[in-house]
Design a protein around this motif. Structure first.
Motif, PDB file in Angstrom:
ATOM      1  N   LEU A   1       0.807  -1.220   0.000  1.00  0.00           N
ATOM      2  CA  LEU A   1       0.000   0.000   0.000  1.00  0.00           C
ATOM      3  C   LEU A   1       0.840   1.270   0.000  1.00  0.00           C
ATOM      4  O   LEU A   1       0.494   2.246  -0.678  1.00  0.00           O
TER       5      LEU A   1
ATOM      6  N   SER B   1      -5.228   0.320   6.076  1.00  0.00           N
ATOM      7  CA  SER B   1      -6.378   0.254   5.165  1.00  0.00           C
ATOM      8  C   SER B   1      -7.084   1.596   5.059  1.00  0.00           C
ATOM      9  O   SER B   1      -7.547   1.988   3.976  1.00  0.00           O
TER      10      SER B   1
ATOM     11  N   PRO C   1       4.768   0.373  -3.111  1.00  0.00           N
ATOM     12  CA  PRO C   1       4.657  -0.718  -4.097  1.00  0.00           C
ATOM     13  C   PRO C   1       5.879  -0.873  -4.989  1.00  0.00           C
ATOM     14  O   PRO C   1       6.087  -1.937  -5.575  1.00  0.00           O
ATOM     15  N   SER C   2       6.711   0.152  -5.103  1.00  0.00           N
ATOM     16  CA  SER C   2       7.910   0.043  -5.935  1.00  0.00           C
ATOM     17  C   SER C   2       8.927  -0.936  -5.348  1.00  0.00           C
ATOM     18  O   SER C   2       9.839  -1.381  -6.047  1.00  0.00           O
TER      19      SER C   2
ATOM     20  N   HIS D   1       8.318  -3.991  -4.364  1.00  0.00           N
ATOM     21  CA  HIS D   1       7.604  -5.263  -4.390  1.00  0.00           C
ATOM     22  C   HIS D   1       8.541  -6.451  -4.206  1.00  0.00           C
ATOM     23  O   HIS D   1       8.173  -7.470  -3.593  1.00  0.00           O
TER      24      HIS D   1
ATOM     25  N   ALA E   1      -6.453  -3.193  -4.609  1.00  0.00           N
ATOM     26  CA  ALA E   1      -5.394  -4.030  -5.166  1.00  0.00           C
ATOM     27  C   ALA E   1      -4.897  -5.070  -4.168  1.00  0.00           C
ATOM     28  O   ALA E   1      -4.320  -6.086  -4.552  1.00  0.00           O
TER      29      ALA E   1
ATOM     30  N   TYR F   1      -4.525   4.305   3.314  1.00  0.00           N
ATOM     31  CA  TYR F   1      -4.328   4.112   1.873  1.00  0.00           C
ATOM     32  C   TYR F   1      -5.558   3.445   1.254  1.00  0.00           C
ATOM     33  O   TYR F   1      -5.452   2.490   0.493  1.00  0.00           O
ATOM     34  N   SER F   2      -6.724   3.955   1.601  1.00  0.00           N
ATOM     35  CA  SER F   2      -7.978   3.359   1.134  1.00  0.00           C
ATOM     36  C   SER F   2      -8.099   3.370  -0.394  1.00  0.00           C
ATOM     37  O   SER F   2      -8.753   2.504  -0.975  1.00  0.00           O
ATOM     38  N   ASP F   3      -7.464   4.352  -1.046  1.00  0.00           N
ATOM     39  CA  ASP F   3      -7.544   4.423  -2.491  1.00  0.00           C
ATOM     40  C   ASP F   3      -6.760   3.292  -3.164  1.00  0.00           C
ATOM     41  O   ASP F   3      -7.036   2.931  -4.312  1.00  0.00           O
ATOM     42  N   ARG F   4      -5.800   2.708  -2.462  1.00  0.00           N
ATOM     43  CA  ARG F   4      -5.005   1.613  -3.023  1.00  0.00           C
ATOM     44  C   ARG F   4      -5.441   0.246  -2.497  1.00  0.00           C
ATOM     45  O   ARG F   4      -4.883  -0.774  -2.888  1.00  0.00           O
ATOM     46  N   LEU F   5      -6.420   0.247  -1.613  1.00  0.00           N
ATOM     47  CA  LEU F   5      -6.813  -0.988  -0.947  1.00  0.00           C
ATOM     48  C   LEU F   5      -7.362  -2.062  -1.886  1.00  0.00           C
ATOM     49  O   LEU F   5      -7.086  -3.250  -1.666  1.00  0.00           O
TER      50      LEU F   5
END
Length: 334
Positions: free
Chosen positions: A113, A171, A116-117, A119, A180, A174-178
């Protein structure tokens, strides 16, 4: 020197090969199950064939990575549970119940979240989070007279609650990325390619090989601390080594597919009932049965309710929770 009774030893002669054979059969059957059914014979005919078969893409590119991942995740989680139960002297120990998986999941979610870079660092982050959780559990459960099983469960509840609060914070933050990460949080093997398998396979091989190297120490530890000391075993050092291997295996599974609970609890118990407590056969048996259980759970989840897919983590929760209550009731009656 540890011994095992004749009956489990005799059962192991046929039970261990039978478990691995059953795993191979279920893997082939699973490759053929889905929206497009493919017979086991057709699947076997694809092996080594260069013929242009339109079904080959479905088998090798879509279903094979998922089957392979289920096998590796199940094996790692089950062996992790077997080692944790031995090192903690607690038949209810499990990577999930002791907070190891939730600790690993917390740091993995930080990457998924917030960063991500990075990973490729997920397996290392999972191991770090699991280690922190294990240290907290040991610290909270430790008393002057040693670690009691009930203390581990209570400490695990506390660590799980702490990790759960941190996951909830991530969560919300970073709700906008959740979206994924939702599938991963539910322990789903969906949409996984061979890249996920290749990412975790080297770690899994190292972890399982390390578990095999710990067989003698695990057998001594299951006799109790006093007996282990009398046999010349460094109890504290051995407990740390076995814990590190167990946390490493659990972290590998979490890094790949998220939290799938109860595998490390259910499988070692069933394996012990079949082949006994000698880790020379218990670890290989747990490896096969853990892989088999996750593979069956994932296959049922993606086929039984089609077109809706149920993550393997939810299927395992439905299986494992009643079994955990059964074990709790049995322990209370002893």
């Amino acid at each position: 020197m540890t011994t095992v009774s004749a009956a489990p030893r005799q059962r192991a002669v046929w039970a261990l090969p039978a478990a691995w054979l059953l795993l191979a059969v279920v893997a082939v059957v699973s490759l053929g199950m889905g929206s497009v059914s493919i017979s086991p014979g057709h699947i076997l005919s694809m092996v080594g064939s260069s013929a242009d078969d339109p079904l080959a893409t479905i088998v090798w590119d879509v279903r094979l990575p998922r089957v392979a991942l289920a096998i590796v995740v199940g094996a790692c989680t089950a062996v992790s549970g077997a080692l944790l139960q031995t090192v903690m002297g607690n038949p209810l120990a499990d990577p999930g119940l002791t907070g190891v998986t939730s600790g690993a999941a917390s740091l993995v979610l930080v990457i998924l979240l917030a960063a991500p870079s990075y990973h490729s660092m997920i397996p290392i982050a999972a191991f770090g989070g699991g280690t922190i959780a294990a240290v907290l559990v040991y610290s909270l459960a430790w008393r002057r007279d040693g670690i009691k099983p009930v203390n581990i469960i209570l400490a695990g509840v506390a660590v799980n609650a702490l990790a759960g609060a941190f996951i909830a914070f991530l969560s919300l933050r970073y709700s906008d990325r959740l979206p994924a990460a939702i599938s991963w949080m539910n322990g789903s093997l969906a949409a996984k390619g061979m890249d996920a398998v290749w990412m975790m396979l080297p770690y899994a091989i190292v972890g399982l090989f390390a578990a095999m190297l710990c067989i003698r120490s695990a057998n001594v530890m299951r006799l109790g601390d006093d007996v282990a000391r009398n046999l010349g075993e460094g109890v504290n050092r051995t407990r740390i080594v076995l814990s590190v291997v167990a946390v490493f295996l659990a972290a590998i599974a979490v890094s790949a597919v998220g939290v799938i609970g109860f595998v490390g609890l259910v499988v070692p118990h069933i394996a012990r009932m079949i082949v006994g407590s000698n880790h020379a056969v218990l670890i290989p048996m747990s490896t096969a049965m853990g892989a088999l259980l996750i593979l069956i759970s994932d296959t049922v989840g993606r086929t039984a309710f089609a077109p809706v897919e149920i993550p393997a983590g939810i299927i395992m929760a439905a299986i494992g929770a009643p079994y955990f209550l059964f074990l709790m009731r049995r322990q209370a009656a002893l």
